[in-house]
Design an enzyme around this catalytic site. Structure first.
Site, PDB file in Angstrom:
ATOM      1  N   PRO A 133       0.781  -1.242   0.000  1.00  0.00           N
ATOM      2  CA  PRO A 133       0.000   0.000   0.000  1.00  0.00           C
ATOM      3  C   PRO A 133       0.814   1.295   0.000  1.00  0.00           C
ATOM      4  O   PRO A 133       0.249   2.366  -0.115  1.00  0.00           O
ATOM      5  CB  PRO A 133      -0.813  -0.109   1.296  1.00  0.00           C
ATOM      6  CG  PRO A 133       0.043  -0.928   2.197  1.00  0.00           C
ATOM      7  CD  PRO A 133       0.743  -1.923   1.315  1.00  0.00           C
ATOM      8  N   CYS A 171       6.453 -10.413   5.856  1.00  0.00           N
ATOM      9  CA  CYS A 171       5.764 -10.388   7.148  1.00  0.00           C
ATOM     10  C   CYS A 171       5.352 -11.824   7.484  1.00  0.00           C
ATOM     11  O   CYS A 171       4.230 -12.090   7.907  1.00  0.00           O
ATOM     12  CB  CYS A 171       4.568  -9.445   7.138  1.00  0.00           C
ATOM     13  SG  CYS A 171       3.396  -9.711   5.785  1.00  0.00           S
TER      14      CYS A 171
END
Length: 466
Positions: free
Chosen positions: A235, A357
């Protein structure tokens, strides 16, 4: 009805890992933010339970609802405070109540529990007990760390200086805050502090970003004027961080395959004051490293799609069977390895940061090991010696992050550097020196827009509104 439609929309984005739950809720511009956040948050926690109930009752086939909408309706009807709407949706839920109640009861018997809370997966129950600090990255394209600290102090916050150990972050309470001990442009507040409505966030002067997510750009540390590539950018928080480190000087190529995410990212970068970017709705793997446009790229940040297993509240909604999960991780690791090998083909590349992540070795150390084997001209750089959690042996040069050891989301970071023939083998990274945590607020250290001028703008704006 608007509440449930908007909640379903946000939930769908959360479960597709398009962003943090709270950020997506605030960006929705819904009138009652607290009500929407509570509904989405609780529905997401019970997501796997709700999916079991909906699947076993064949509710989607019976009602033609989408899964995300069915989840928020069933949650509020069966577990929450009761539906806050009438009309056809309430009638629909009432009609199916006996079957939904029976499915919920069977699930409790199967799991040998008596309460709804006990149905929650173990990782969610554990996450509920984990209170991560609120990390706030200062956007040095628009202001300075000193000015932001001064702004918060004038709002009644108490600045405690730079943290010296991780326990300092865990003990924050009330209106106290610190400068992070590892990343100097990151401020740390108590976990309950919410800045989504704060003027500094709305104006793009601070970015709400987990500390672990700040590591890739911070460690890549491209100098002003460099040619930098963000391979899987949306993002956009890492992209804006790269631009800040580059001081908007040079060129920052940013790619993403999702057009909608890229559009949202463009808005985020505009708010952050980023001007050196060149966005492209394009597959990074299809980029020709030898092309005149990209052959000069010197630094690459590669944060590819991953399992998301390290993200609090962003785990898969319904755990897959072991064999299916194994196949999924193998497919992800193969994709990640292709991306990293492709990044290392750029002819003038100096450094690449690879991050995920994920907590899985298959997506982290194994990917890096395989790529180093295929690319003998690169080596691992040892990162942040003081960082408490290292990569799994033998890749201890890399960093890992976790809720327990680093008070962040789960993360992995590796930095690969091109070896210069004949040069001395010094694999210790020289730490970035773009900023220092101030011991006291004494004015700006960079030629940027000071926050103090914004206070006047904000007051003028209020006068116009009145």
């Amino acid at each position: 009805m608007a509440l449930y439609l908007k909640a379903a929309e946000v939930l769908d984005k959360v479960e597709r890992k398009e962003g943090a739950l709270k950020t997506l809720v605030y960006e929705s511009k819904f009138q009652n933010i607290k009500q929407l956040y509570a509904l989405v948050c609780e529905t997401q926690k019970f997501s796997s339970v709700l999916q079991d109930i909906i699947t076993s009752t064949k509710l989607l086939k019976q009602t033609k609802l989408r899964m995300s909408l069915a989840k928020v309706l069933v949650y509020d009807f069966m577990i929450g405070q009761g539906l806050k709407c009438g009309g056809s949706w309430k009638a629909m839920m009432v009609k199916h109540r006996p079957r939904l109640q029976a499915a919920l009861a069977r699930l409790k018997v199967k799991k040998k529990v008596s309460s709804n809370q006990d149905l929650l997966p173990a990782y969610i129950q554990q996450a509920s007990e984990t209170q991560l600090p609120r990390y706030v990255r200062v956007n040095t394209l628009k202001t300075t760390v000193e000015d932001v600290i001064d702004y918060f102090k004038r709002e009644g916050f108490s600045y405690q200086g730079r943290a010296t150990r991780l326990t300092d972050l865990h003990s924050l309470a009330g209106n106290t805050f610190l400068c992070d001990l590892h990343i100097p442009d990151v401020l740390v507040f108590p976990h309950k502090k919410d800045f989504h409505d704060h003027f500094l966030y709305q104006a793009g002067h601070v970015i709400l970003q987990d500390k672990a997510s700040c590591l890739p750009a911070y460690l890549l540390n491209p100098p002003p004027g460099a040619l930098v590539l963000d391979a899987c950018a949306a993002p956009g928080n890492k992209t804006s961080h790269l631009a800040a480190i580059m001081r908007n000087k040079g060129k920052l190529f940013a790619f993403d395959l999702d057009a909608k995410r890229l559009s949202n990212m463009s808005t985020l970068l505009l708010r952050a004051g980023v001007t050196c970017q060149q966005l492209a709705h394009q597959d990074f793997l299809q980029i020709d490293p030898e092309s005149p446009q990209y052959s000069g790229v010197e630094y690459i940040l590669l944060d590819p799609s991953c399992s998301g297993s390290g993200m609090v509240w962003l785990h898969d909604s319904s755990p897959a069977p072991p064999e299916e999960e194994k196949n999924r991780l193998q497919a992800l690791a193969a994709f990640q390895q292709r991306c990293l090998n492709h990044a290392l083909r750029f002819p003038r590349l100096q450094r690449v940061v690879y991050s995920t992540c994920s907590i899985h070795k298959q997506e982290n150390e194994e990917v890096v090991t395989a790529c180093l084997k295929d690319n003998q001209g690169y080596r691992l750089v040892s990162l942040l010696p003081s960082w408490p959690e290292r990569g799994l042996p033998p890749l201890t040069q890399c960093l890992r992050a976790s809720t327990s050891k680093t008070l962040t989301h789960g993360f992995f970071v590796a930095l690969l550097e091109r070896q210069v023939p004949g040069a001395e083998d010094d694999s210790q990274l020289e730490l970035p020196t773009t900023a220092e945590c101030p011991k006291s607020v004494s004015g700006s250290v960079m030629e940027v827009v000071p926050v103090s001028t914004l206070t006047k703008k904000k007051k003028r704006s209020k006068k116009k509104q009145s």
